[in-house]
Design a protein around this motif. Structure first.
Motif: not given
Length: 639
Positions: A54-55, A90-92, A96-97, A102-103
């Motif tokens: 998805x990312x 931590x999940x966010x 991002x990584x 794009x995020x």
């Protein structure tokens, strides 16, 4: 000498500074990489392949605004929520990584009367009322172009669903248009409004089923009546739940919907426990409302579904709470693990904890042009039993159990070109007036019904509808944050997976599926089945012996010499009667001991394996330490 000391101090200082710079650089690199070691078997703390997909396919910049109150209040609730907020951060960071540029992550501390609080309210984030605080914010908003998807409160009880909730919000922000699905059921799946008269009698209305509430997050859910004669064109998928007493007219509507290319997911049932609408008391309500099927459609597809039979399985049997709270074996209540699902299908590949109360089985061979895929199946240590008797007692099933050696199909998918189940067109309504029927026949218009799908289509069929019923899927708990519901199994995940798969992008399936992974004691289950097999034949023999003794006693007592000596027995008969009664008492005593030994062995197996699991790692670490100490001592002695 002084010059040498100065050089030593200088070199030492430079060395310390260089080491410090190296440590800072390594810490910075490690902090940027954010690599974590995940030792869980299901990789519960590693981003799933679905989230990464998805990312990586984001084509529009996405911004996540994370709101968390950072006040100095230190109540138990706020301390707990702040700890959970760090997990969210931590999940966010991992999101991002993976997403790269794009995020974008923005963090806000919405203090009272601050710009951050105004931003939170504009994004639809509301504070959670907690004792000792003015309100605690813990939510986020996902923004893509002009679309904003908000998660008002990040509930710690949904920690295992956190990745799914976040990924779903990103997908919905990028593609805000929701598909439309139809839901047809005679059960109150949409909830029941409160009736003032019923309220006076102490009865309240009911909330929508959890499935409906979850589906509304992803789809436009439209109610479809049981007497419908046509499915609306905007509906892409039709969900049918326990279609008891469905009419031929409604089945024709479903048939034509499939012919037009619409998808169908149907939950049939052999003994629907959720259907207690006709029962007047609680004891009768527990009996359920009988079976339901789509008989006309199944026949056209070459599939049979016996609404009078359910599957009993010793490998997947559940334990229910019986009388006085004691555990009671329920072989017709199935708890399926990963061995019972299709590991190659995206909808079931990561599902391993499915509860099926009184599930029916699909038999038969699909007609030419259709392919069958079995999504859920029983073990070979199973058999078909009477649905009504299975709901009354599990002991009777165990006594007479004879494994069939068949893996019964509990859920199937049919794919291919479907042909209509109504080749003669729409079914005609029955008329009492023969003249009116003849007149209608004379005026009959040309049949415009579809006879076959233009391309391949798909239908998914489940042999149980109770797997969607809240009492069998959700556990209600009271917490400092109010009354909440937690999933007891993966039933709703499975239903959502199938619906998601039939309506569009399946990336969310791999994210959702792992939220309810279970690690049952499969070895214990196998050993319990072996113990049952060992003792059950002896139990049956003893019960048959006791029944035979009782039969002989009844026959002897029924004997009579004449009309006036009906209850007088001869001395020989009295001796024989006492002998039979003693034999019956001894047999029942032995039977109780055998049943006690069976339960004792099962409990012993469970306890032994639990202690092995608890002590295995500490013992292994201790043994390793002793070995290392011995090796080091020998090396020291050798020197």
């Amino acid at each position: 000498m002084q010059k040498k000391s100065l050089q030593t101090i200088l070199y030492s200082t430079v060395g310390v500074l260089v080491t410090l710079v190296i440590l800072i650089a390594l810490n910075f690199i490690a902090g940027t990489a954010r690599k974590r070691l995940d030792l869980t078997q299901e990789k519960a703390y590693t981003l799933s392949a679905g989230t990464k997909a998805i990312l990586k396919k984001l084509d529009t910049p996405v911004t996540i605004r994370f709101y968390c109150t950072q006040s100095e209040s230190a109540t138990p609730e706020t301390v707990y929520l702040k700890g959970y907020a760090r997990k969210v951060e931590d999940l966010l960071a991992e999101y991002k990584q993976v997403a790269g540029g794009k995020l974008k992550i923005e963090k806000f501390d919405p203090q009272p009367d601050s710009d951050a609080e105004d931003s939170a309210r504009l994004d639809g984030i509301e504070p959670k009322a907690l004792a000792g605080t003015e309100g605690f914010y813990l939510g986020l908003a996902v923004k893509c172009a002009d679309e904003v998807q908000a998660i008002q409160f990040l509930d710690p009880n949904r920690e295992r669903l956190l990745e799914y909730d976040l990924s779903r919000a990103i997908v919905r922000a990028e593609n805000p248009e929701k598909p439309t699905i139809g839901l047809m059921s005679p059960l109150p799946v949409f909830g029941m409004p409160s009736n003032p008269m019923m309220q006076q009698m102490g009865q309240q209305g009911s909330q929508p089923w959890a499935l409906v509430s979850e589906l509304k997050n992803d789809f436009n859910v439209k109610r479809v009546g049981m007497d419908v004669d046509k499915i609306d064109d905007d509906i892409k998928l039709l969900l049918v739940i326990a279609p008891k007493d469905i009419t031929d007219k409604a089945q024709y509507a479903i048939d034509q919907f499939i012919m037009r290319g619409g998808k169908l997911v149907a939950f049939l049932d052999a003994q629907c426990l959720a259907d207690n609408r006709q029962q007047q008391n609680q004891m009768m309500a527990n009996m359920g409302g009988g079976g339901s099927s789509l008989d006309k459609l199944l026949k056209a597809w070459g599939i049979q579904f016996d609404t009078g039979k359910v599957v009993a399985d010793l490998k997947y049997k559940m334990q229910l709470r019986g009388r006085n709270g004691e555990p009671q074996e329920a072989p017709a209540w199935l708890a399926l693990n990963a061995d019972a699902v299709d590991k190659d299908d995206v909808a079931t590949s990561q599902i391993d904890n499915i509860w099926l109360p009184l599930c029916g089985a699909f038999t038969g061979t699909p007609v030419a042009g259709l392919k069958e895929t079995v999504l859920l199946h029983s073990s070979k240590d199973s058999q078909l039993v009477d649905a009504m008797l299975a709901n009354l007692s599990g002991d009777n099933i165990l006594q007479e159990f004879k494994p069939s050696g068949v893996n019964y199909s509990l859920a199937i998918r049919l794919t291919g070109k479907f042909k209509t189940a109504f080749p003669d067109g729409a079914p005609q309504e029955k008329k009492d007036d023969k003249a009116a029927a003849d007149k209608k026949s004379d005026e009959k218009k040309p049949d415009g019904s579809l006879k076959e799908t233009k391309g391949d289509n798909a239908v998914v069929l489940f042999g149980d509808a109770d797997l969607l019923y809240d009492p069998f899927t959700m556990r209600r708990i009271d917490s400092p944050f109010g009354a909440m519901q937690m999933a007891m199994n993966a039933n709703l995940n499975l239903a959502q997976n199938v619906i998601e798969q039939m309506t569009g992008d399946s990336n969310l399936i791999t994210v959702r599926s792992r939220a309810a992974l279970n690690r049952p004691f499969t070895r214990v289950k196998e050993m319990e089945a072996a113990a049952n097999e060992k003792f059950q034949s002896e139990i049956k023999r003893l019960k048959d012996s006791a029944d035979e003794a009782q039969r002989k006693i009844n026959e002897m007592q029924a004997q009579k010499k004449d009309k006036d000596q009906r209850f007088i027995l001869s001395p020989e008969q009295r001796v024989e009667l006492e002998k039979l009664r003693k034999e019956e008492a001894d047999t029942k005593k032995h039977l109780k001991q055998v049943q006690k030994d069976l339960r004792k062995e099962v409990v012993s197996l469970q306890t032994r394996l639990k202690w092995i699991n608890i002590l295995a790692i500490p013992l292994a670490v201790t043994a390793t330490g002793i070995v290392i100490a011995i090796v080091n001592r020998r090396k020291t002695s050798a020197k």
